[in-house]
Design an enzyme around this catalytic site. Sequence first.
Site, PDB file in Angstrom:
ATOM      1  N   GLU A 168       7.177   2.932  11.877  1.00  0.00           N
ATOM      2  CA  GLU A 168       5.874   2.881  12.540  1.00  0.00           C
ATOM      3  C   GLU A 168       5.421   1.430  12.552  1.00  0.00           C
ATOM      4  O   GLU A 168       5.489   0.748  11.531  1.00  0.00           O
ATOM      5  CB  GLU A 168       4.825   3.675  11.753  1.00  0.00           C
ATOM      6  CG  GLU A 168       4.916   5.176  11.871  1.00  0.00           C
ATOM      7  CD  GLU A 168       3.847   5.842  11.007  1.00  0.00           C
ATOM      8  OE1 GLU A 168       2.703   5.347  10.974  1.00  0.00           O
ATOM      9  OE2 GLU A 168       4.169   6.831  10.340  1.00  0.00           O
ATOM     10  N   ASP A 185      -7.998   4.024   8.174  1.00  0.00           N
ATOM     11  CA  ASP A 185      -7.201   3.252   7.221  1.00  0.00           C
ATOM     12  C   ASP A 185      -7.971   2.816   5.990  1.00  0.00           C
ATOM     13  O   ASP A 185      -9.153   2.506   6.050  1.00  0.00           O
ATOM     14  CB  ASP A 185      -6.616   2.014   7.908  1.00  0.00           C
ATOM     15  CG  ASP A 185      -5.445   2.381   8.795  1.00  0.00           C
ATOM     16  OD1 ASP A 185      -4.516   3.031   8.270  1.00  0.00           O
ATOM     17  OD2 ASP A 185      -5.480   2.068   9.987  1.00  0.00           O
TER      18      ASP A 185
END
Lengths: 261, 395
Positions: A51, A62
């Site tokens: 990724e 995040d």
Amino acid sequence: MVAETSSRLENAVRAHGDLKLIAYIMAGHPSKKRSIEVGKRLAGTGIAALEIGIPHSDPLADGPIIQRAGQKALAAGTTVAGALEVAEAVAREGIPVVLMTYINPVLAYDPRKFAAEAAQAGVAGVIVPDLPIEEAEPVAGWLRSASLDTVFMVAPTTPPDRIATIASHSSGFVYCVTVTGITGVRRDLPEGIAELLAEVRKRTTLPVAAGFGISRQDHLKALRGKLDAAAVGSAIVDEIDRAGDGVSLVRELLKACGTGR
Amino acid sequence: MSRAALTHPVDGRFGAFGGQYVPETLMSALKELEDMWHEAKADPQFQLELAGHRRAFIGRPTPLYAATRLGEQYGGTHIHFKREDLCHTGAHKLNNAVGQALLAVRMGKKRIIAETGAGQHGVATATVCARFGLECTVYMGSEDMQRQSMNVRRMKLLGAKVVEVTSGTRTLKDATTEAIRDWVSNVRTTHYIIGSVVGPHPYPEMVRDLQRVIGDEAREQYLSLDGKLPDVVVACVGGGSNAIGIFTAFLDDRDVQLVGVEAAGKGIRTGEHAASLVGGRPGVLHGSYSYVLQDGDGQILPTHSISAGLDYPGVGPEHAFLRDIERVEYVAVTDKDALAAFRLCTRLEGIMPALEPSHAIHHAGVIAKELGPGGRILVCLSGRGDKDMDSVDGG
């Protein structure tokens, strides 16, 4: 919505008695050159897919480690176009590359252009964590038209009947968020993860990958047999942040998967 | 046109704007919130309770005030203020916080989080948490904590935990991002009281529903003066909750011109401003699609305004819609002009406005010139200026 034949990404992350590993790096962190270098090295470790994050100023999903990496990447001048170049350079190694990006950079870039250029760069699929299925079209359609897999996420708070719908929008794999929370390194796997993974597997024929909070060998051992692939992000990004490349960490983790070279 | 405006949102959108651009983890909580809000809104018991708190706790209805000396100064215009500065805690923010706290109690959520810029929404949230016995955490940018230190002290006295946000621009944008990240992690136990008509659906709708009391009262009060409506209604726009609050009641009055005033900071051309509708373009920020200050790559830009409450790179999606259907006109006023209006209003009316509505007061002066003597302007005085002492030097 799902492709008739299995995609390259789908084949790469599907487990065959083992557990596949997906690694994550942030494009442009700490520099474009370095992220290409690290990406290539990780590609050679035996991971199933890589990724590559496109940095965003306001990453809602995040934790602090990836947020900080994103800020550093932006400070180093990383653009969406630059991130696509990182993806292209790493994809040339033959590893399936999955772009992870928030929706606004895609919208600003022009989603059709983004889809075409990502496909051109050899990218296999795209994950957009702030694009739930309700908001997915028309962007997801444009990604699919460019032969990119669209990976959607299932969370511990997702009701069972919704899991099937999310899976039906997905291709490549279904991404199972293991924690009610943001990305980051955690000591223990959350309770209930086995049940959630079992629920997801019941509702899709696609490979199932899990991520968020997975960083240790014992996590992987506990997950083996319960899903196809595990994604490790913050632990690797943290090493890169400290001038490392995450390769030895990934090799250690692969030992627990039974897929290391 | 405006009928359509009033029936929005449809499927969580105001025309093209709005939506729910959030991680999957939050989707079921947003659905629950939407259902609970619609249920509460239709429940006479809830409305009765809300009305009681508005009367006895917030101090509503707030007065409509004739600013006659300011009106004279502006060339013989009739200027009225809707006095939201007289709400308990000093700003309109409490209208929303009280309603959402009642909803949190109804949902059985005992922990509350909020973001704050100027600190007014943080104080309002800390206040309702004290009142209803809820645990309270407020996210605030470190730069805002400095320029609004009095509000930080107030929040702490009220029992709230104030978390300093040091990421990004260290202002409201980053405080909001942090609050959303907290919510993603604690969604099962926590209700997030967003302070403006921003964020994912149903927030823009819910906060509007709770703030429209401003305009509903003001319209009735204004009509009771001489049976006529104002020519123009003016309000400042950061996220846009006081503006939506006062505009909503007038959307169907086609002869009433509505004007939203954004922060032009040091001037739109300098790039140092916070005028999303005047100087931005459509994009996604904090869960909804609206006008956003962003660079060519979709990264959110730093903003500047002397007023912390307007210092935000996004704006509520309903404003984006009202702008595009041309029902509301949006303009921007500089720091310098807002400060001058702050001083003028303080000296002429004995009312010290917050720096946020000072932007609207300045623009009322501009409109007054256009209207000429006898013009009728209603200004939403969204909060009081005590908090801004440190930003306003002496004179």
